[in-house]
Design a protein around this motif. Structure first.
Motif, short mmCIF file in Angstrom:
data_model
loop_
_atom_site.label_atom_id
_atom_site.label_comp_id
_atom_site.label_asym_id
_atom_site.label_seq_id
_atom_site.Cartn_x
_atom_site.Cartn_y
_atom_site.Cartn_z
N MET A 138 0.84 -1.19 0.00
CA MET A 138 0.00 0.00 0.00
C MET A 138 0.89 1.25 0.00
N THR A 139 0.51 2.24 -0.77
CA THR A 139 1.23 3.50 -0.88
C THR A 139 0.96 4.36 0.36
N GLU A 140 1.98 5.09 0.80
CA GLU A 140 1.76 6.06 1.86
C GLU A 140 0.83 7.14 1.32
N MET A 141 -0.19 7.48 2.06
CA MET A 141 -1.18 8.46 1.60
C MET A 141 -0.63 9.88 1.76
N TRP A 142 -1.37 10.84 1.16
CA TRP A 142 -0.99 12.24 1.32
C TRP A 142 -0.96 12.60 2.80
N LYS A 143 0.00 13.38 3.18
CA LYS A 143 0.01 13.94 4.52
C LYS A 143 -1.08 15.02 4.54
N THR A 144 -1.91 15.02 5.55
CA THR A 144 -3.05 15.94 5.56
C THR A 144 -2.65 17.40 5.72
N ASP A 145 -1.40 17.67 6.09
CA ASP A 145 -0.95 19.06 6.18
C ASP A 145 -0.33 19.54 4.87
N THR A 146 -0.37 18.71 3.84
CA THR A 146 0.14 19.09 2.52
C THR A 146 -0.77 20.17 1.94
N ASP A 172 -14.84 15.92 -24.01
CA ASP A 172 -15.67 14.71 -23.99
C ASP A 172 -16.13 14.48 -22.55
N PRO A 173 -17.32 14.97 -22.19
CA PRO A 173 -17.76 14.87 -20.80
C PRO A 173 -17.80 13.45 -20.24
N MET A 174 -18.19 12.48 -21.04
CA MET A 174 -18.25 11.10 -20.54
C MET A 174 -16.85 10.56 -20.26
N ASP A 175 -15.89 10.88 -21.11
CA ASP A 175 -14.51 10.48 -20.87
C ASP A 175 -14.00 11.13 -19.59
N ALA A 176 -14.32 12.41 -19.40
CA ALA A 176 -13.91 13.11 -18.19
C ALA A 176 -14.49 12.42 -16.96
N MET A 177 -15.76 12.07 -17.01
CA MET A 177 -16.39 11.39 -15.86
C MET A 177 -15.72 10.06 -15.57
N ARG A 178 -15.41 9.29 -16.62
CA ARG A 178 -14.74 8.00 -16.42
C ARG A 178 -13.37 8.18 -15.75
N LYS A 179 -12.60 9.15 -16.22
CA LYS A 179 -11.26 9.36 -15.66
C LYS A 179 -11.33 9.91 -14.24
N LEU A 180 -12.30 10.77 -13.96
CA LEU A 180 -12.48 11.26 -12.60
C LEU A 180 -12.92 10.13 -11.67
N ARG A 181 -13.72 9.20 -12.19
CA ARG A 181 -14.13 8.03 -11.39
C ARG A 181 -12.91 7.16 -11.08
N VAL A 182 -12.01 7.00 -12.04
CA VAL A 182 -10.77 6.25 -11.78
C VAL A 182 -10.00 6.92 -10.65
N ALA A 183 -9.88 8.24 -10.71
CA ALA A 183 -9.18 8.98 -9.66
C ALA A 183 -9.85 8.75 -8.31
N TYR A 184 -11.15 8.85 -8.30
CA TYR A 184 -11.92 8.66 -7.06
C TYR A 184 -11.67 7.25 -6.49
N ASP A 185 -11.79 6.24 -7.35
CA ASP A 185 -11.63 4.86 -6.89
C ASP A 185 -10.21 4.61 -6.38
N ARG A 186 -9.22 5.15 -7.05
CA ARG A 186 -7.83 4.89 -6.67
C ARG A 186 -7.39 5.70 -5.46
N ALA A 187 -8.13 6.74 -5.12
CA ALA A 187 -7.77 7.57 -3.97
C ALA A 187 -7.98 6.85 -2.64
N THR A 188 -8.55 5.66 -2.66
CA THR A 188 -8.69 4.91 -1.41
C THR A 188 -7.35 4.46 -0.88
N ASP A 189 -6.38 4.22 -1.78
CA ASP A 189 -5.09 3.74 -1.31
C ASP A 189 -3.91 4.25 -2.13
N GLU A 190 -4.12 5.38 -2.84
CA GLU A 190 -3.03 6.00 -3.60
C GLU A 190 -3.07 7.51 -3.42
#
Length: 152
Positions: A1-9, A67-85
């Motif tokens: 697992m990746t070290e998460m962002w420090k909250t004071d960043t 391309d709004p749908m492409d943007a939504m898909r890529k933002l969803r990837v970011a959202y999903d991966r933010a759980t542990d990256e």
């Protein structure tokens, strides 16, 4: 697992789900310290190569994604991966498009569009989501997410 962002960043926000995301303006130097494992670039030109993974969403300043749908898909990837990256959303100045992208992540958290924009303005930048059509995009994300068509 990746070290998460420090909250004071600087420019790091913690969504209600606990996901930690950094917003950033590409016109400014890369902050010292931690680097992202994934960056979503909301820009009108393809970003230069970085030592971390990046996704590009073609999106002109003060406008909407090409391309709004492409943007939504890529933002969803970011959202999903933010759980542990360490994920960052970035644009030129780090305010309008970045704030709109962060508001989309709030929609994925279950917020309604107005609540999402207010949350980002309160927790990230008071001028986030700068123009009316960016707020309209947030409503579009909400409608797509509710119907399931915004899923990857």
């Amino acid at each position: 697992m990746t070290e998460m962002w420090k909250t004071d960043t600087p420019k790091v926000v913690t969504l209600p789900s606990g996901r930690i995301i950094r917003g950033r303006g590409l016109r400014y130097d890369l902050p010292e310290g931690q680097t992202p494992t994934l960056a979503v670039h909301l820009t009108d030109h393809e970003p230069p190569e970085q030592p971390w993974e990046s996704l590009w969403v073609p999106w002109r300043d003060f406008w909407l994604p090409a391309d709004p749908m492409d943007a939504m898909r890529k933002l969803r990837v970011a959202y999903d991966r933010a759980t542990d990256e360490r994920v960052e959303i970035c644009c030129g100045g780090g305010i309008g498009r970045t704030g709109t992208g962060l508001s989309a992540l709030c929609i994925f958290e279950g917020m309604d569009p107005k609540e999402a924009v207010k949350w980002v303005r309160r927790n990230y930048h008071p001028r986030a989501v700068e123009v009316p059509w960016q707020r309209r995009f947030i409503r579009q994300v909400h409608a797509a997410d509710a119907s399931g068509s915004g899923q990857s």
